[in-house]
Design an enzyme around this catalytic site. Sequence first.
Site, PDB file in Angstrom:
ATOM      1  N   CYS A  82       2.490  -4.509   8.342  1.00  0.00           N
ATOM      2  CA  CYS A  82       3.628  -3.649   7.653  1.00  0.00           C
ATOM      3  C   CYS A  82       4.108  -2.291   8.281  1.00  0.00           C
ATOM      4  O   CYS A  82       5.018  -2.012   8.567  1.00  0.00           O
ATOM      5  CB  CYS A  82       2.942  -3.581   6.205  1.00  0.00           C
ATOM      6  SG  CYS A  82       2.566  -4.757   5.452  1.00  0.00           S
ATOM      7  N   HIS A 137       4.803   3.129   2.331  1.00  0.00           N
ATOM      8  CA  HIS A 137       3.676   2.809   3.252  1.00  0.00           C
ATOM      9  C   HIS A 137       3.908   3.611   4.761  1.00  0.00           C
ATOM     10  O   HIS A 137       3.680   3.116   5.838  1.00  0.00           O
ATOM     11  CB  HIS A 137       4.087   1.430   3.662  1.00  0.00           C
ATOM     12  CG  HIS A 137       2.540   0.947   3.808  1.00  0.00           C
ATOM     13  ND1 HIS A 137       2.325  -0.495   4.578  1.00  0.00           N
ATOM     14  CD2 HIS A 137       1.214   1.381   3.913  1.00  0.00           C
ATOM     15  CE1 HIS A 137       1.185  -0.594   4.751  1.00  0.00           C
ATOM     16  NE2 HIS A 137       0.451   0.591   4.170  1.00  0.00           N
TER      17      HIS A 137
HETATM   18 CA    CA Z   1       4.221  -6.678   5.608  1.00  0.00          CA
END
Ligand code: CA
Length: 472
Positions: A82, A137
């Site tokens: 990610c 994130h």
């Molecule tokens: Ca991901």
Amino acid sequence: MLLAMRRALLAILACWACSEPDASVAPAGERQPPSLVVILADDLGYADVGFQGLRDFATPNIDRLAHRGVRFTNAYVSHPYCSPSRAGLLTGRYQHRFGHVRNPKFRAGEGLPLSETLLPQALAEAGYVSGIVGKWHLGDAPRFHPLERGFDEFFGLLGGGHDYFKSAGADAGEYLIPLEAHGEPIPVEGYLTEQLTEAALDFVRRHAEQPFFLYLAYNAPHGPLQAPPELLDRVNSIGDPRRQTYAAMVTSLDDGVGEVLALLEELGISDGTMVFFLSDNGGPTPANASDNTPLRATKGTVYEGGVRVPFVLAWPGHLPAGSTYDAPVSALDIFPTAVATAGIETPANLDGVNLVPYLLGAEGAPPHEQLFWHSDEGGQFATRTAEHKLVRVLDREPELYAIGEDISESDPASEDDGRIRELFRAIESWHADHPPPAWPGTRGERPVHPNTAKGLGADQAELDAWMARRSE
Ligand code: CA
């Protein structure tokens, strides 16, 4: 006719490209640069959209987007999971260049280094208003907040994922803290994917009159596997309950894509808006019941199943609808494509390439001679050219694949020692000046910087020994 159309398109692009970098907001009546929508799925399987061969449910809206634009058949992200993947996408640079090679740990003060310029910061030069809806994130500390990194608006989750139905107090864990909407904490209401879609539609409605950048980073279909009964009912022909839940989550994401496309059409700005769709990495097939067929392996690996993704660029009226483009491209290309189209001078330090001239046929060569991957979980490296891919996992022998033909990486093409050495050296050269990771790992990552004892750059003797064994 086609030639005339192509010339007209190139003239329009040349006009944008030649505008002065400081010609920020276009005066009323003048042509504006195109708005930009980047729709990012999270952990979507390679085979889990209709245009990639999906069979057990349907994604009609994502497919409609593909039919309106260019579908890339050899498309990649720059990392198999990610946060580093998103860091590459939003900077147009291999995130290894600035040490962003791991997920930032929640509430640990880790995040995308402040040395980097993000896409919304660049687009601000041309008068764009930028909003992120969904998953950030890239650091939850205040200095890494999206509003400090060029975004004008933020509606979503700061961490790496979230419960789809509920939130708790500010002291709760990463997946249960309140969402943030325009600076205020708010609870999850209804189903999170639908809530994010509503926020995206609100952003577009409020900014339809000016160039905007909407970064719609759904956390679906990343775990936890959760979906409401009405969505589960729509995919009730799927017998496996985990796959059914996953399919319901993707269905909600697909609904959202459809609503965004419908709004762009309703507002009369569909033809002027550039829309990207992709996943941030391959499907973690055991974890979320995604399907990477026909690729090898999953999220977290540098095999194709970790880094090769569904990828579409639609720009109706400007790029050929319903077409495919087969040369390797990267999520790193989104940044330079966007800024060039906005008429902003492209920074010299990018690894991505403006794809538009390639898609219009003005550039015949492939955009990238070579792409690279590195994850220090397991000490993995890979590189690919049009024809070959070398996978190098520490403590294992290098694997060469004729990737142009062997998309599944099933049959090592080990006869070509010269090619292995050449690609091995290319990885070594690419990696040589990367700094150490910007923060410590948590999952047994191994030191692989060339300056460390087990680094790739120190492996000459090991490589020679392996070559010698093979030739015996
Ligand atoms: Ca991901």
